[in-house]
Design an enzyme around this catalytic site. Structure first.
Site, PDB file in Angstrom:
ATOM      1  N   GLY A   1       0.842  -1.198   0.000  1.00 41.15           N
ATOM      2  CA  GLY A   1       0.000   0.000   0.000  1.00 41.15           C
ATOM      3  C   GLY A   1       0.872   1.241   0.000  1.00 41.15           C
TER       4      GLY A   1
ATOM      5  CE  LYS B   1       3.489   0.214   3.440  1.00 43.52           C
ATOM      6  NZ  LYS B   1       3.018   1.580   3.096  1.00 43.52           N
TER       7      LYS B   1
ATOM      8  CD  GLN C   1      14.153   1.975  -4.207  1.00 45.47           C
ATOM      9  OE1 GLN C   1      13.557   2.969  -3.837  1.00 45.47           O
ATOM     10  NE2 GLN C   1      13.746   0.775  -3.838  1.00 45.47           N
TER      11      GLN C   1
ATOM     12  CD  GLU D   1       5.520  -1.581   7.096  1.00 43.32           C
ATOM     13  OE1 GLU D   1       5.953  -1.868   8.232  1.00 43.32           O
ATOM     14  OE2 GLU D   1       5.238  -0.417   6.764  1.00 43.32           O
TER      15      GLU D   1
ATOM     16  NE  ARG E   1      -5.429   7.245   6.724  1.00 44.33           N
ATOM     17  CZ  ARG E   1      -6.079   6.244   6.150  1.00 44.33           C
ATOM     18  NH1 ARG E   1      -5.400   5.288   5.539  1.00 44.33           N
ATOM     19  NH2 ARG E   1      -7.392   6.161   6.189  1.00 44.33           N
TER      20      ARG E   1
ATOM     21  CD  GLU F   1       7.718   9.409   4.880  1.00 47.01           C
ATOM     22  OE1 GLU F   1       6.761   9.821   5.558  1.00 47.01           O
ATOM     23  OE2 GLU F   1       7.935   8.204   4.664  1.00 47.01           O
TER      24      GLU F   1
HETATM   25  P1  TTP Z   1       6.606   2.648   3.091  1.00 50.54           P
HETATM   26  O1  TTP Z   1       7.266   1.379   2.722  1.00 50.54           O
HETATM   27  O2  TTP Z   1       5.413   2.973   2.298  1.00 50.54           O
HETATM   28  O3  TTP Z   1       6.266   2.548   4.623  1.00 50.54           O
HETATM   29  P2  TTP Z   1       5.500   3.545   5.608  1.00 50.54           P
HETATM   30  O4  TTP Z   1       5.945   3.166   6.969  1.00 50.54           O
HETATM   31  O5  TTP Z   1       5.731   4.959   5.180  1.00 50.54           O
HETATM   32  O6  TTP Z   1       3.990   3.211   5.376  1.00 50.54           O
HETATM   33  P3  TTP Z   1       2.879   2.880   6.436  1.00 50.54           P
HETATM   34  O7  TTP Z   1       2.540   4.151   7.135  1.00 50.54           O
HETATM   35  O8  TTP Z   1       1.761   2.388   5.564  1.00 50.54           O
HETATM   36  O9  TTP Z   1       3.406   1.863   7.371  1.00 50.54           O
HETATM   37  O10 TTP Z   1       7.654   3.814   2.946  1.00 50.54           O
HETATM   38  C1  TTP Z   1       8.678   4.101   3.851  1.00 50.54           C
HETATM   39  C2  TTP Z   1       9.517   5.211   3.288  1.00 50.54           C
HETATM   40  O11 TTP Z   1      10.509   4.695   2.420  1.00 50.54           O
HETATM   41  C3  TTP Z   1       8.736   6.189   2.455  1.00 50.54           C
HETATM   42  O12 TTP Z   1       9.281   7.477   2.641  1.00 50.54           O
HETATM   43  C4  TTP Z   1       8.977   5.754   1.038  1.00 50.54           C
HETATM   44  C5  TTP Z   1      10.354   5.189   1.096  1.00 50.54           C
HETATM   45  N1  TTP Z   1      10.608   4.068   0.196  1.00 50.54           N
HETATM   46  C6  TTP Z   1      11.273   4.271  -0.987  1.00 50.54           C
HETATM   47  O13 TTP Z   1      11.602   5.407  -1.327  1.00 50.54           O
HETATM   48  N2  TTP Z   1      11.594   3.200  -1.758  1.00 50.54           N
HETATM   49  C7  TTP Z   1      11.218   1.935  -1.431  1.00 50.54           C
HETATM   50  O14 TTP Z   1      11.522   0.993  -2.171  1.00 50.54           O
HETATM   51  C8  TTP Z   1      10.469   1.747  -0.221  1.00 50.54           C
HETATM   52  C9  TTP Z   1      10.026   0.371   0.152  1.00 50.54           C
HETATM   53  C10 TTP Z   1      10.200   2.834   0.560  1.00 50.54           C
HETATM   54 MG    MG Z   2       5.402   1.470   7.918  1.00 51.81          MG
END
Ligand code: TTP
Ligand code: MG
Length: 520
Positions: free
Chosen positions: A197, A203, A257, A282, A342, A351
């Site tokens: 997601g 998540k 990555q 996750e 959110r 972020e």
């Molecule tokens: P998410 O993997 O989407 O996790 P999250 O903790 O933000 O989501 P949730 O609130 O649903 O638990 O992203 C984590 C951060 O890492 C986000 O800033 C995006 C970044 N990211 C990348 O840039 N590249 C990637 O391959 C992944 C997996 C995350």
């Molecule tokens: Mg998360």
């Protein structure tokens, strides 16, 4: 702080976002407190090297001897006749010096005389006690828990030492368990689902609140959160590679990555010996590739050479690590606007520059990957609109929400893996809305039962009431085995000459042209 902005204002979906900067990739000022690791990153490589060298005499030696006291490590190195002398010699000598507990602890990577003393002081006289500790308190849990324990309760200072000790003990216990026919440990039958997601859809919350706090899932599920802490704290210098990526995406997208992938492999390994029937992780390496790598490539943050390098190892590595391939996906689905809201509330410092348009691009990539009707072409389905496609004996709660991943754009190793789509558009207060929480839990439990049954008896699908027809996405099949469409057409090709054109078209459609689409 840099802002991720769309390549063109009009590009709601198709166009990839870019970073704006005065000099090239579009930077806008970032706000928020300065991040020391970012400053460290900007040291010239030469200065960085020198500053590291300054530390290296003590720190490296400390690391080599697996101790928290670097100077002591240095002394040993000198006394041992130089760095080239085998580590085991140094350990054997220091074992005598330490003269405490069982010297076998010194054979554990990460244990030198100092750590030995700390372990013995806490009552861990030998490997057996550490193994017992692991069995009693940490078996089936993420390695982080034992690492935390070793640091906070035993006093192991360096995290990498605590990690080495944990890994050693865990692997020893795993070895012992091999061949033990424990009724609880049924590795073959254990399933893994990956929760996907958009950024900040929820998540982690979903995993923690739904999986841990409901009767339906508590005993069924072991959760594996995303290793984001590892991205925010790399190595003894505590680099934050997530922050570095957002600050300079063009420079760090590939590196980031790459590291994301490696940490997933580590986490998969760490969580592989759990005993609960369902492992909920996750994200996966597939969302890395299908969503984020695509996004950064389209944004030109990863150039052609870098994506070629990524792809050149991705397939072979994934094929050699079957644990990375889940038995199912759970797609938590919400609109980009909701995720953006959110994200604003959560305020993860790295972020600050992530825009709504960036989230829209990521949403579109999730959709075209995880929803069958979205495999072709752009567009955003309203979140409440899930294509109706299934019939059969799926439990009513999830009947219209299970899909099989399929299509040329899908990586070959997840073709036909089922996905459960859950609507997460509405905010839920998990403390108050117990019923909503339980409903999610029930859906996950039902999906688990469905996938388990299908795995145990794949032919069940074709028998009577269990027949499942995915009109939009499932291929015709015989005897419960999926047969490529072209094979279904073969008799017609042979016996009726009227079908060759249709057959050849279908055949072209079914060819493995995935590589190009997969890469796009
Ligand atoms: P998410 O993997 O989407 O996790 P999250 O903790 O933000 O989501 P949730 O609130 O649903 O638990 O992203 C984590 C951060 O890492 C986000 O800033 C995006 C970044 N990211 C990348 O840039 N590249 C990637 O391959 C992944 C997996 C995350
Ligand atoms: Mg998360």
């Amino acid at each position: 702080m840099h802002r991720l902005v769309p390549r063109a204002a009009a590009s709601f979906l198709g166009a990839p976002p870019l970073l704006t900067t005065q000099a090239g990739p579009l930077l806008a000022a970032r706000t928020g407190p300065p991040n020391p690791s970012r400053h460290r990153l900007r040291l010239s490589p030469w200065r960085l090297l020198r500053s590291r060298r300054g530390l290296s005499c003590s720190a490296d030696a400390g690391k080599r001897c697996g101790d928290d006291d670097a100077e002591e490590g240095d002394e040993q190195r000198v006394a041992g006749g130089g760095g080239s002398r085998p580590v085991v010699d140094r350990r054997q000598r220091s074992r005598g010096d330490a003269a405490m507990g069982s010297g076998e602890l010194l054979a554990i990577p990460g244990v030198g005389p100092r750590n030995l003393r700390k372990l013995v002081d806490k009552g861990f006289d030998g490997v057996a006690q550490l193994k017992q500790l692991y069995r009693d308190k940490f078996f089936g849990k993420s390695n982080e828990k034992m690492v935390e324990f070793l640091q906070s309760s035993v006093g192991i200072i360096h995290k990498n030492h605590a990690e080495s000790i944990t890994l050693f003990i865990k692997e020893s216990v795993d070895e012992e368990l091999k061949g033990t026919d424990s009724p609880n440990v049924s590795k073959n039958k254990r399933l893994t689902f990956c929760v996907e997601g958009n950024i900040s859809v929820g998540k982690t919350t979903f995993l923690q609140r739904i999986a841990n706090e409901t009767i339906e899932l508590r005993d069924l599920v072991e959760i594996v959160p995303e290793p984001i802490a590892k991205w925010q704290d790399v190595g003894p210098d505590h680099f934050n590679i997530l922050d570095a990526f957002y600050a300079e995406p063009q420079r760090y997208a590939y590196t980031f990555q790459n590291y994301v992938f490696v940490t997933r492999v580590m986490q998969e390994k760490e969580s592989s010996s759990g005993i609960k029937p369902l492992r909920l992780m996750e994200r996966s390496v597939f969302s890395d590739r299908m969503v984020f790598v695509r996004a950064v490539h389209e944004a030109n943050w990863m150039n052609e050479m870098e994506i070629s390098i990524y792809d050149s190892w991705f397939d072979p590595v994934v094929s050699s690590l079957p644990g990375l391939i889940p038995d199912g996906f759970i797609y938590l689905r919400a609109s980009p606007d909701t995720c953006h809201k959110r994200m604003m509330v959560r305020k993860r410092s790295e972020e600050g520059g992530v825009t709504l348009d960036y989230l829209r691009g990521l949403h579109e990539k999730h959709e075209s990957w995880l929803l069958p009707s979205k495999g072709q072409g752009p567009g955003v389905l309203s979140v409440s609109q899930v294509p109706v496609h299934m019939e059969g004996s799926l439990p009513p709660d999830i009947r219209d929400r299970v899909f099989y991943l399929e299509g040329d754009h899908m990586h070959s190793s997840i073709q036909k893996v089922p996905a459960l789509v859950l609507d997460c558009e509405h905010d839920i207060d998990f403390n108050k809305d117990i019923e909503a929480k339980r409903q999610y839990a029930r859906q996950v439990a039902e999906f688990f039962e469905f996938v388990k049954k299908k795995k145990e008896d794949p032919s069940a699908e074709s028998s009577g009431g269990d027949k499942i027809t995915n009109k939009q996405i499932m291929l015709p099949h015989r005897g419960g085995l999926w047969v490529p469409e072209v094979m279904m057409l073969l008799p017609f090709l042979v016996y009726f000459m009227i079908l060759p054109l249709v057959a050849s078209l279908e055949c072209r459609g079914g060819e493995d042209s995935s590589r190009d689409v997969w890469r796009s």
